[in-house]
Design a protein around this motif. Structure first.
Motif, PDB file in Angstrom:
ATOM      1  N   VAL A  21      24.408  48.373  62.697  1.00 58.36           N
ATOM      2  CA  VAL A  21      25.649  48.182  61.937  1.00 58.36           C
ATOM      3  C   VAL A  21      26.831  48.395  62.881  1.00 58.36           C
ATOM      4  CG1 VAL A  21      26.789  48.701  59.763  1.00 58.36           C
ATOM      5  CG2 VAL A  21      24.401  49.323  60.075  1.00 58.36           C
ATOM      6  N   LYS A  22      27.615  47.341  63.043  1.00 58.21           N
ATOM      7  CA  LYS A  22      28.702  47.394  64.021  1.00 58.21           C
ATOM      8  C   LYS A  22      30.058  47.368  63.309  1.00 58.21           C
ATOM      9  CE  LYS A  22      25.839  47.008  67.437  1.00 58.21           C
ATOM     10  NZ  LYS A  22      25.617  48.119  68.347  1.00 58.21           N
ATOM     11  N   GLY A  23      31.029  47.951  64.008  1.00 52.93           N
ATOM     12  CA  GLY A  23      32.421  47.824  63.558  1.00 52.93           C
ATOM     13  C   GLY A  23      32.779  48.646  62.345  1.00 52.93           C
ATOM     14  N   PRO A  37      32.768  41.884  49.962  1.00 55.84           N
ATOM     15  CA  PRO A  37      31.407  41.349  50.172  1.00 55.84           C
ATOM     16  C   PRO A  37      31.125  41.085  51.647  1.00 55.84           C
ATOM     17  CG  PRO A  37      32.609  40.062  48.533  1.00 55.84           C
ATOM     18  CD  PRO A  37      33.578  41.020  49.115  1.00 55.84           C
ATOM     19  N   GLY A  38      29.909  41.341  52.035  1.00 50.73           N
ATOM     20  CA  GLY A  38      29.451  40.983  53.375  1.00 50.73           C
ATOM     21  C   GLY A  38      29.903  41.909  54.487  1.00 50.73           C
ATOM     22  N   THR A  39      30.424  43.068  54.131  1.00 50.63           N
ATOM     23  CA  THR A  39      30.903  43.964  55.180  1.00 50.63           C
ATOM     24  C   THR A  39      29.815  44.912  55.669  1.00 50.63           C
ATOM     25  OG1 THR A  39      31.818  45.288  53.382  1.00 50.63           O
ATOM     26  CG2 THR A  39      33.365  43.923  54.606  1.00 50.63           C
ATOM     27  N   GLY A  40      28.640  44.843  55.111  1.00 47.99           N
ATOM     28  CA  GLY A  40      27.508  45.618  55.629  1.00 47.99           C
ATOM     29  C   GLY A  40      27.152  46.844  54.808  1.00 47.99           C
ATOM     30  N   LYS A  41      27.475  46.840  53.525  1.00 44.50           N
ATOM     31  CA  LYS A  41      27.163  48.010  52.677  1.00 44.50           C
ATOM     32  C   LYS A  41      25.650  48.169  52.516  1.00 44.50           C
ATOM     33  CE  LYS A  41      29.758  46.383  49.328  1.00 44.50           C
ATOM     34  NZ  LYS A  41      30.322  45.215  50.036  1.00 44.50           N
ATOM     35  N   THR A  42      24.981  47.069  52.207  1.00 38.56           N
ATOM     36  CA  THR A  42      23.528  47.122  52.049  1.00 38.56           C
ATOM     37  C   THR A  42      22.883  47.525  53.372  1.00 38.56           C
ATOM     38  OG1 THR A  42      23.794  45.285  50.522  1.00 38.56           O
ATOM     39  CG2 THR A  42      21.556  45.809  51.188  1.00 38.56           C
ATOM     40  N   LEU A  43      23.415  46.943  54.438  1.00 38.61           N
ATOM     41  CA  LEU A  43      22.879  47.237  55.773  1.00 38.61           C
ATOM     42  C   LEU A  43      23.023  48.724  56.080  1.00 38.61           C
ATOM     43  CD1 LEU A  43      21.720  45.508  58.095  1.00 38.61           C
ATOM     44  CD2 LEU A  43      24.003  45.494  59.089  1.00 38.61           C
ATOM     45  N   LEU A  44      24.156  49.291  55.700  1.00 41.34           N
ATOM     46  CA  LEU A  44      24.394  50.719  55.931  1.00 41.34           C
ATOM     47  C   LEU A  44      23.393  51.573  55.140  1.00 41.34           C
ATOM     48  CD1 LEU A  44      28.269  51.254  56.004  1.00 41.34           C
ATOM     49  CD2 LEU A  44      26.639  52.084  57.703  1.00 41.34           C
ATOM     50  N   TRP A  91      27.105  41.573  69.316  1.00 44.26           N
ATOM     51  CA  TRP A  91      25.772  41.925  68.805  1.00 44.26           C
ATOM     52  C   TRP A  91      24.972  40.680  68.442  1.00 44.26           C
ATOM     53  CZ3 TRP A  91      22.326  45.696  68.428  1.00 44.26           C
ATOM     54  CH2 TRP A  91      21.358  45.656  67.410  1.00 44.26           C
ATOM     55  N   TYR A  92      25.639  39.760  67.769  1.00 46.21           N
ATOM     56  CA  TYR A  92      24.909  38.553  67.357  1.00 46.21           C
ATOM     57  C   TYR A  92      24.814  37.519  68.487  1.00 46.21           C
ATOM     58  CZ  TYR A  92      24.544  40.477  62.744  1.00 46.21           C
ATOM     59  OH  TYR A  92      24.208  41.307  61.701  1.00 46.21           O
ATOM     60  N   LEU A  93      25.815  37.551  69.398  1.00 48.90           N
ATOM     61  CA  LEU A  93      25.728  36.629  70.552  1.00 48.90           C
ATOM     62  C   LEU A  93      24.534  37.017  71.425  1.00 48.90           C
ATOM     63  CD1 LEU A  93      29.464  36.116  71.612  1.00 48.90           C
ATOM     64  CD2 LEU A  93      27.839  34.319  71.050  1.00 48.90           C
ATOM     65  N   LEU A 143      30.957  36.623  60.443  1.00 58.84           N
ATOM     66  CA  LEU A 143      30.880  36.543  61.910  1.00 58.84           C
ATOM     67  C   LEU A 143      29.461  36.186  62.345  1.00 58.84           C
ATOM     68  CD1 LEU A 143      33.115  39.607  62.786  1.00 58.84           C
ATOM     69  CD2 LEU A 143      33.673  37.208  63.193  1.00 58.84           C
ATOM     70  N   GLU A 144      28.499  36.759  61.646  1.00 54.54           N
ATOM     71  CA  GLU A 144      27.097  36.427  61.944  1.00 54.54           C
ATOM     72  C   GLU A 144      26.877  34.932  61.723  1.00 54.54           C
ATOM     73  OE1 GLU A 144      24.295  38.297  59.343  1.00 54.54           O
ATOM     74  OE2 GLU A 144      22.575  37.665  60.532  1.00 54.54           O
ATOM     75  N   ASN A 145      27.454  34.437  60.642  1.00 56.41           N
ATOM     76  CA  ASN A 145      27.336  33.022  60.310  1.00 56.41           C
ATOM     77  C   ASN A 145      28.021  32.140  61.356  1.00 56.41           C
ATOM     78  OD1 ASN A 145      26.836  30.696  58.775  1.00 56.41           O
ATOM     79  ND2 ASN A 145      28.829  30.857  57.765  1.00 56.41           N
TER      80      ASN A 145
HETATM   81  N1  LIG Z   1      29.009  45.617  60.165  1.00 59.62           N
HETATM   82  C1  LIG Z   1      28.014  44.797  60.339  1.00 59.62           C
HETATM   83  N2  LIG Z   1      27.288  44.822  61.461  1.00 59.62           N
HETATM   84  C2  LIG Z   1      26.294  43.977  61.654  1.00 59.62           C
HETATM   85  N3  LIG Z   1      25.919  43.044  60.766  1.00 59.62           N
HETATM   86  C3  LIG Z   1      26.596  42.952  59.629  1.00 59.62           C
HETATM   87  C4  LIG Z   1      27.670  43.827  59.343  1.00 59.62           C
HETATM   88  N4  LIG Z   1      28.159  43.502  58.153  1.00 59.62           N
HETATM   89  C5  LIG Z   1      27.424  42.495  57.681  1.00 59.62           C
HETATM   90  N5  LIG Z   1      26.487  42.152  58.567  1.00 59.62           N
HETATM   91  C6  LIG Z   1      25.503  41.086  58.409  1.00 59.62           C
HETATM   92  O1  LIG Z   1      25.735  40.456  57.164  1.00 59.62           O
HETATM   93  C7  LIG Z   1      24.594  40.593  56.324  1.00 59.62           C
HETATM   94  C8  LIG Z   1      25.020  40.860  54.899  1.00 59.62           C
HETATM   95  O2  LIG Z   1      25.642  42.103  54.821  1.00 59.62           O
HETATM   96  P1  LIG Z   1      25.382  43.114  53.619  1.00 59.62           P
HETATM   97  O3  LIG Z   1      24.455  42.504  52.646  1.00 59.62           O
HETATM   98  O4  LIG Z   1      25.034  44.413  54.146  1.00 59.62           O
HETATM   99  O5  LIG Z   1      26.805  43.116  52.987  1.00 59.62           O
HETATM  100  P2  LIG Z   1      27.242  43.831  51.642  1.00 59.62           P
HETATM  101  O6  LIG Z   1      28.496  44.542  51.950  1.00 59.62           O
HETATM  102  O7  LIG Z   1      26.144  44.599  51.087  1.00 59.62           O
HETATM  103  O8  LIG Z   1      27.586  42.555  50.791  1.00 59.62           O
HETATM  104  P3  LIG Z   1      27.637  42.478  49.210  1.00 59.62           P
HETATM  105  O9  LIG Z   1      28.769  43.300  48.762  1.00 59.62           O
HETATM  106  O10 LIG Z   1      27.868  40.999  48.999  1.00 59.62           O
HETATM  107  O11 LIG Z   1      26.302  42.939  48.754  1.00 59.62           O
HETATM  108  C9  LIG Z   1      23.824  41.741  56.903  1.00 59.62           C
HETATM  109  O12 LIG Z   1      22.473  41.583  56.635  1.00 59.62           O
HETATM  110  C10 LIG Z   1      24.110  41.642  58.372  1.00 59.62           C
HETATM  111  O13 LIG Z   1      23.222  40.710  58.957  1.00 59.62           O
END
Ligand SMILES: Nc1ncnc2c1ncn2[C@@H]1O[C@H](COP(=O)(O)OP(=O)(O)OP(=O)(O)O)[C@@H](O)[C@H]1O
Ligand SMILES: [Zn+2]
Length: 715
Positions: A283-285, A323-330, A460-462, A488-490
């Motif tokens: 998890v970056k950033g 959305p997509g900021t990495g909450k699930t990942l965290l 990280w993704y590059l 960014l991953e996309n």
């Molecule tokens: N900070 C991050 N560092 C690295 N990868 C990230 C980060 N944030 C998002 N990603 C990438 O984006 C994907 C989706 O992120 P994630 O599901 O964790 O977001 P989320 O905040 O839980 O979104 P949502 O609110 O839509 O559930 C992750 O699986 C990861 O590949």
């Protein structure tokens, strides 16, 4: 004439009266005898003295007349059919009925053609004359009744015997249950019939008729039973088919399938996943969020260490962010770092239409988790299960689900080792009961990454793809303000795909820029045919923006200029802030307005007032928005002072017109400044426009080369 042999049985056991009775029904019908028999003619019956025929008498037996003596036959015929043997002219009260002809007999009784039997017999040959006549008469005569009479020409014993024969026959062909029925009742039937006849004192003369009637009734009853059984069987079959179809239909019904789905979904929801392969490294950033969660990891690794000192850790942690900021990942990383099971559930899974399903799923989830503590329960989209909206009449039973969640959270002790992590994009939508201390009492913000975070995520993704050394992730990071980690991953993934499509060996800045523009503005529209005139207008318009940006001190640095159509635009100039801007100065805002004006100013200066186009509308939108905010929000108008004007519609007309006046002045001044710059740098403006027409897209360096008056290397 019937030729009867000696072998004929000497006695008649059936009274003639009965045989006569048998005629009653045809007599009553309109069946008649053909009056073709002559008046004085007697039946030419062979007497007992005549030489007995050596030929078999099968035919008579077949006819059932073998029990009668010659005289008796004569007597029988005479008494039954007096009209035939006596006066020809005496009209019979019987009438011919062709309905009752041969076919009727055969159909009704299934017997063979009695006439052909008669004709083929020796009796017929010997006494052909008489018999011929009889037979010819009989063709139209209801002799079939005779046939019925033959049946009755049986001794009492034979009759009873025949009944039992018939029963045996029936037993042979009838289904087993009918057989059982017949066998069980047969003896008692015969017995009781005899008894009945005795008790009723039925005269012997009528006993046979009585028995025949009884037997017939009995057989009819059987047929009826058979029919009833058949229809019963048919009904049962139909009911069974309907039942099968019904059950199948119910299973197919979406209403029920939802139910099944939820049950299966529930099972899968309580399946833990081991998250060894996801750590904070991934998890970056989001450094602050990671730091806050670090202590939760420590707790999960060693819960006793924390409880010895009497300290309490939060039961629930709420991750809040777009959305997509990495909450699930965290959340996964927390479980992975602590090496504990991870239970994933999405809030929408609990939002069921059935009463109590959501609540029971919560119960199951917590029961499983407690059994496997220490562990992490992650509830994504917590607002859909614990939101305030669930009070709405659209979700009358959702309160049960949230109450169950609260009860479960209250139900275990803080040191039990179960950590619940909830994630939401709208913390303000959550039910207050959920975010009070003791429940989701720790809130961790997961924001969109800043330029440093974006650079880290891009790197990280590059590193997972092949990229050229010239790639500068920071430049891309600067141009992707507001992008989430997932976006960014996309972006990196799209660049890799583009490089593969273009047959390149590695990803370069070009592909990364391309995918960034694609995400920001939609795909390129290379297929759009734009005529030279429009291309030229676009080139001068975009160059106008670029010149103002380049020669205005407080404007953002130029990143790129292009006349390639993309999404709804025919071209664009992109500017890059050096850093994420937390604040903007008045000068910066005015510079942004000036850059926006550059396009229209260029059109007017180059093509004349009559040839200005509609292409500047979004530029004006942008400039007007900035000017309006400066006046009504940022307190940047001297005339209106340091005051905010949120709802301009409710203001006095004077204030409204004063605001309008100020906005207009800001825009007009901006336009004039842009005009001045473009007039001053007309040569550079022209050079840049021509370079754009030649090369379509120019990056920051190339723009600088052109504006410095140098020649661009041929690409
Ligand atoms: N900070 C991050 N560092 C690295 N990868 C990230 C980060 N944030 C998002 N990603 C990438 O984006 C994907 C989706 O992120 P994630 O599901 O964790 O977001 P989320 O905040 O839980 O979104 P949502 O609110 O839509 O559930 C992750 O699986 C990861 O590949
Ligand atoms: Zn423009």
């Amino acid at each position: 004439m019937f030729s009867l042999s000696n072998t004929v049985q000497p006695q008649v056991t059936v009274p003639l009266s009965h045989l006569i009775n048998a005629f009653h029904s045809p007599k009553n019908t309109s069946v008649s005898v053909s009056a073709s028999v002559s008046q004085n003619q007697h039946w030419d019956v062979v007497s007992e003295h005549e030489a007995p025929s050596s030929e078999p008498i099968l035919n008579l037996r077949d006819l059932g007349l073998s029990e009668l003596k010659i005289g008796q036959i004569d007597q029988l015929v005479d008494s039954l059919l007096p009209g035939i043997c006596k006066d020809k002219n005496v009209s019979s009260h019987w009438h011919t009925s062709h309905v009752s002809a041969q076919s009727f007999f055969e159909n009704k009784y299934g017997c063979l053609d009695i006439f052909s039997t008669l004709r083929s017999s020796c009796l017929y040959r010997q006494h052909s004359r008489t018999l011929k006549r009889i037979c010819s008469d009989l063709q139209y005569w209801p002799v079939f009744i005779q046939s019925r009479g033959f049946k009755t020409l049986k001794s009492r014993t034979r009759r009873l015997q025949s009944t039992s024969e018939r029963l045996a026959e029936t037993q042979h062909t009838a289904p087993s249950f009918v057989k059982g029925f017949l066998l069980r009742d047969r003896g008692s039937d015969v017995e009781s019939l005899d008894k009945l006849m005795k008790t009723k004192n039925i005269p012997e003369a009528h006993q046979d008729a009585f028995k025949t009637g009884f037997a017939e009734g009995f057989l009819k009853a059987q047929a009826l039973t058979q029919k009833t059984n058949d229809s019963l069987r048919r009904t049962r079959l139909i009911v069974f088919i309907l039942l099968v179809v019904g059950i199948y239909g119910l299973l197919k019904n979406p209403f029920l399938s939802v139910r099944f789905r939820t049950t299966t979904g529930l099972d899968s929801a309580v399946d833990p996943v081991q998250m060894k392969n996801v750590t904070f490294e991934h998890v970056k950033g989001v450094e602050e969020a990671k730091q806050e969660l670090q202590e939760v990891v420590e707790f999960l690794k060693n819960p006793q260490k924390f409880t010895v000192l009497g300290g309490k850790l939060p039961k629930g942690i709420l991750l809040v962010g777009p959305p997509g900021t990495g909450k699930t990942l965290l959340a996964r990383a927390v479980a992975g770092e602590a090496d504990v099971p991870f239970y994933y559930a999405s809030g929408s899974e609990f939002d069921e239409m059935f009463v109590g399903v959501g609540a029971s799923r919560i119960r199951n989830l917590f029961r499983e988790a407690k059994a496997n503590a220490p562990c992490v329960i992650f509830i994504d989209e917590l607002d859909s299960v614990g939101g305030k909206r669930i009070e709405s009449p659209m979700h009358p039973y959702s309160r049960q689900t949230i109450n169950q969640l609260l009860a479960e959270m209250d139900g275990f002790k803080p040191n039990e080792g179960v950590i619940i992590i909830g994630a939401t994009n709208f913390p303000e939508a959550l039910d207050n009961a959920l975010i009070r201390p003791g429940r989701f009492d720790m809130q961790v913000t997961v924001p969109r990454p800043d330029v440093k975070g974006r650079t880290e995520i891009l790197k990280w993704y590059l590193n997972k793809i092949k990229f050229d050394q010239s790639v500068d992730p920071e430049i891309i990071a600067r141009g992707t303000v507001g992008f989430s980690g997932a976006e960014l991953e996309n972006l990196v993934n799209q660049a890799a795909l583009k490089a593969a499509v273009d047959g390149k060996e590695m990803v370069t800045m070009k592909e990364l820029e391309f995918s960034k523009d694609k995400i920001l503005m939609g795909p390129e529209r290379r297929s759009v045919e734009i005529d030279n005139k429009n291309k030229t207008i676009t080139a001068y318009h975009e160059s106008g923006h670029a010149i103002i940006a380049y020669y205005t001190k407080d404007a953002m640095p130029i990143n790129k200029a292009t006349i390639m159509p993309r999404g709804p635009t025919l071209g664009h100039v992109s500017l890059l802030p050096e850093n994420d801007r937390w604040n903007e100065t008045r000068a910066q805002l005015l510079a942004q307005m000036d850059v926006s004006m550059g396009g229209r100013v260029a059109e007017e200066l180059i093509f004349g007032t009559d040839h200005i186009t509609t292409g500047a509308s979004s530029d004006f939108d942008n400039a007007t928005k900035i000017a309006k905010q400066m006046v009504t929000k940022f307190g940047m108008s001297e005339k209106l002072g340091v005051m905010t004007y949120s709802d301009t519609g409710k203001l006095s007309p004077e204030t409204q017109s004063a605001i309008e006046q100020e906005i207009r002045i800001l825009l007009r001044d901006s336009y004039e400044r842009a005009k001045h710059i473009l007039k001053t740098h007309a040569k550079e403006h022209k050079n840049l426009a021509e370079a754009l027409l030649t090369y379509e897209t120019l990056d920051a360096k190339e723009i600088q080369i052109v504006l410095e008056g140098k020649k661009l290397d041929v690409r």
